[in-house]
Design a protein around this motif. Structure first.
Motif, PDB file in Angstrom:
ATOM      1  N   LEU A 169       0.798  -1.228   0.000  1.00 52.90           N
ATOM      2  CA  LEU A 169       0.000   0.000   0.000  1.00 52.90           C
ATOM      3  C   LEU A 169       0.830   1.277   0.000  1.00 52.90           C
ATOM      4  O   LEU A 169       0.293   2.360  -0.192  1.00 52.90           O
ATOM      5  CB  LEU A 169      -0.931   0.006   1.220  1.00 52.90           C
ATOM      6  CG  LEU A 169      -1.988  -1.085   1.250  1.00 52.90           C
ATOM      7  CD1 LEU A 169      -2.588  -1.197   2.630  1.00 52.90           C
ATOM      8  CD2 LEU A 169      -3.084  -0.822   0.244  1.00 52.90           C
ATOM      9  N   THR A 170       2.120   1.169   0.247  1.00 61.99           N
ATOM     10  CA  THR A 170       2.926   2.395   0.285  1.00 61.99           C
ATOM     11  C   THR A 170       3.416   2.762  -1.108  1.00 61.99           C
ATOM     12  O   THR A 170       3.719   1.899  -1.922  1.00 61.99           O
ATOM     13  CB  THR A 170       4.118   2.241   1.249  1.00 61.99           C
ATOM     14  OG1 THR A 170       4.688   0.963   1.052  1.00 61.99           O
ATOM     15  CG2 THR A 170       3.692   2.406   2.672  1.00 61.99           C
ATOM     16  N   SER A 171       3.507   4.084  -1.341  1.00 60.99           N
ATOM     17  CA  SER A 171       3.738   4.561  -2.708  1.00 60.99           C
ATOM     18  C   SER A 171       5.149   4.276  -3.222  1.00 60.99           C
ATOM     19  O   SER A 171       5.353   4.110  -4.417  1.00 60.99           O
ATOM     20  CB  SER A 171       3.472   6.062  -2.765  1.00 60.99           C
ATOM     21  OG  SER A 171       4.367   6.720  -1.891  1.00 60.99           O
ATOM     22  N   ASP A 172       6.135   4.189  -2.310  1.00 57.25           N
ATOM     23  CA  ASP A 172       7.506   3.995  -2.793  1.00 57.25           C
ATOM     24  C   ASP A 172       7.905   2.524  -2.842  1.00 57.25           C
ATOM     25  O   ASP A 172       9.011   2.182  -3.243  1.00 57.25           O
ATOM     26  CB  ASP A 172       8.487   4.785  -1.927  1.00 57.25           C
ATOM     27  CG  ASP A 172       8.473   4.310  -0.486  1.00 57.25           C
ATOM     28  OD1 ASP A 172       7.557   3.549  -0.134  1.00 57.25           O
ATOM     29  OD2 ASP A 172       9.372   4.684   0.280  1.00 57.25           O
ATOM     30  N   ASP A 173       7.015   1.647  -2.408  1.00 61.11           N
ATOM     31  CA  ASP A 173       7.343   0.222  -2.312  1.00 61.11           C
ATOM     32  C   ASP A 173       6.982  -0.492  -3.615  1.00 61.11           C
ATOM     33  O   ASP A 173       6.027  -1.258  -3.679  1.00 61.11           O
ATOM     34  CB  ASP A 173       6.573  -0.376  -1.124  1.00 61.11           C
ATOM     35  CG  ASP A 173       7.021  -1.787  -0.817  1.00 61.11           C
ATOM     36  OD1 ASP A 173       8.084  -2.172  -1.337  1.00 61.11           O
ATOM     37  OD2 ASP A 173       6.322  -2.491  -0.088  1.00 61.11           O
TER      38      ASP A 173
END
Lengths: 297, 163
Positions: free
Chosen positions: A49-53
């Motif tokens: 859910l994280t944008s940089d992952d």
């Protein structure tokens, strides 16, 4: 026989073998063959859910790329969690051009490039597409008299972009089960979470959830719970032991995959239904209702 | 009766004129209200990780009402949102709330403002995990249970609760 590309996932091959066996049996009668991908890996289970992952999006996208490589335009999954992860990763590739390019850069050694062409569908959607008439034709034994609680869980319905039916009041599962002649009960916890991956870290959460869900189904008059998620199945089956230890008077309820019920209705014996692999055995209930002959395995 | 309503009308008019006078005078005296930016590095981190806007939350409480883990949380999801608005990430990470979340997406799907609360919870987890604070260790688990556990359970646990 019509062939459909099929992504199994790791749990289907280990603790949920009865799900796969019964699904293959059911689809066999409907004239559809599950064509398993020659190369596949774990999908990552949970959508990142994280944008940089972005690195965690590679596993599902790579699996979808394999489908394209083998010439498929759509892929069927049985496991709800795989369905959700693959579907959302596919939507990400379709919607976010920047991230798609980054994912492509990571996979620069792949010959085929992936742009979100493959459609991800769940087995329930496939059954709906085949047509309920054809399912009804194949029903040999009517399961009338059996009351079933259809437990959707989270991953088939949420978030809205990945939902297979209405997000708060879905009916697709009931429609399929009703074809076998069995009665579905209305119970309020049908789309509530079972505690998911908290089982190992916080078993207390899952024990409470299991008790609430099973009791709710029983109060609605259900004989057993049907579901499609191997993680829900593990939580609801294995944790009933702990619930019975903690709460005096708690009675266990069998948990089955919906394909096992369909296989039973289609006239398969133990080789197709594999009720022996369920942790809380539904055999006794089935014998009581007269769908299985006592003593015959 | 008529005289009474007339009297009330008169009185309310009086009140109204007094109020107007009060406010107009006040606004000329007080002038501009001072504001302070309460955002800090940690909240900016949460915003960049989740790409969500916590400032649009108006505390309806739908997230907490639907949350299956709410009875086990030190802080309810809507309280987490409020603390985030005040920039108090430290206080949130002292509680168990982000790690008691099951990622079932009820909060995200029911939020009337369209905030993906589950993504914010994941971002909060990541802020903690990236500081090398794992919430789960394999040695704490009963080996018998590990043998029975399905692979998706293990992968899910490691993905969500370890760095």
């Amino acid at each position: 026989m019509e062939k459909v590309k099929y992504y199994p996932g790791c749990t289907i091959k280990t603790t949920a073998q009865h799900f796969e066996i019964s699904a293959i049996a059911v689809l066999g009668k409907l004239g559809i063959e599950l064509d398993e991908l020659k190369r596949w890996t774990c999908c990552g289970t949970v959508y990142s859910l994280t944008s940089d992952d972005i690195i965690h999006q590679l596993a599902p996208v790579r699996n979808l790329l394999r489908v394209k490589e083998e010439g498929g335009s759509e892929v069927v999954t049985l496991c709800s969690m795989c369905y959700n992860t693959l579907k959302r990763a596919n939507l990400l590739v379709k919607k976010d051009i920047e991230k798609k390019d980054k994912i492509k850069d990571f996979m620069y050694k792949e010959i085929v490039k992936y742009d979100g062409e493959v459609k991800v569908i769940h087995l329930l959607e496939l059954l709906k597409r085949i047509g309920f008439d054809r399912l009804k034709e194949q029903t040999k034994i009517s399961l009338s008299g059996l009351k079933i609680a259809t437990y959707y869980g989270c991953m088939l319905l949420r978030p809205e972009e990945a939902a297979i039916d209405d997000i708060e009041e879905p009916t697709i599962f009931e429609d399929v089960i009703n074809l076998t002649g069995a009665e579905t009960v209305k119970f309020p916890y049908k789309n509530e979470c079972c505690g998911s991956y908290q089982t190992l870290r916080r078993p207390d959460i899952v024990i409470e959830r299991t008790r609430t869900i099973v009791n709710s189904a029983r109060n609605a008059g259900a004989d057993l719970i049907a579901l499609s998620c191997p993680l829900c199945a593990y939580n609801l089956e294995a944790k009933q032991e702990d619930v019975a230890e903690k709460y005096f008077g708690f009675k266990k309820m069998p948990i089955v995959y919906f394909t096992q019920l369909l296989a039973l209705a289609f006239g398969y014996d133990e080789s197709g239904t594999r009720f022996d692999l369920n942790i809380v055995s539904p055999t006794e209930k089935m014998e009581e209702k007269g769908f299985l002959v006592k003593g015959k395995v | 009766m008529k005289s009474l309503t007339k009297r009330l009308d008169k009185e309310s008019k009086k009140l109204y004129t007094i109020k107007c006078f009060f406010y107009s005078e006040r606004s000329t005296i007080v002038g501009k209200i001072e504001t302070k930016d309460i955002r800090n590095a940690e909240t900016t981190k949460v915003i960049t990780l989740s790409l969500e806007n916590q400032y649009s939350c108006y505390q309806c409480g739908k997230c907490s009402a639907g949350c299956p883990s709410a009875p086990f949380m030190d802080l309810l999801p809507n309280q987490v949102m409020r603390l985030l608005q005040f920039g108090n990430v430290k206080r949130i990470l002292e509680t168990n709330t982000p790690f008691a979340c099951c990622s079932c997406f009820v909060c995200s799907s029911r939020c009337p403002k369209g905030i993906d609360v589950a993504a914010i919870m994941e971002s909060l987890r990541q802020v903690s995990l990236r500081a090398k604070k794992d919430d789960f260790e394999l040695k704490d688990v009963n080996p018998e249970e590990l043998e029975k556990a399905p692979p998706i359970l293990l992968v899910g646990t490691f993905r969500k609760l370890t760095s």
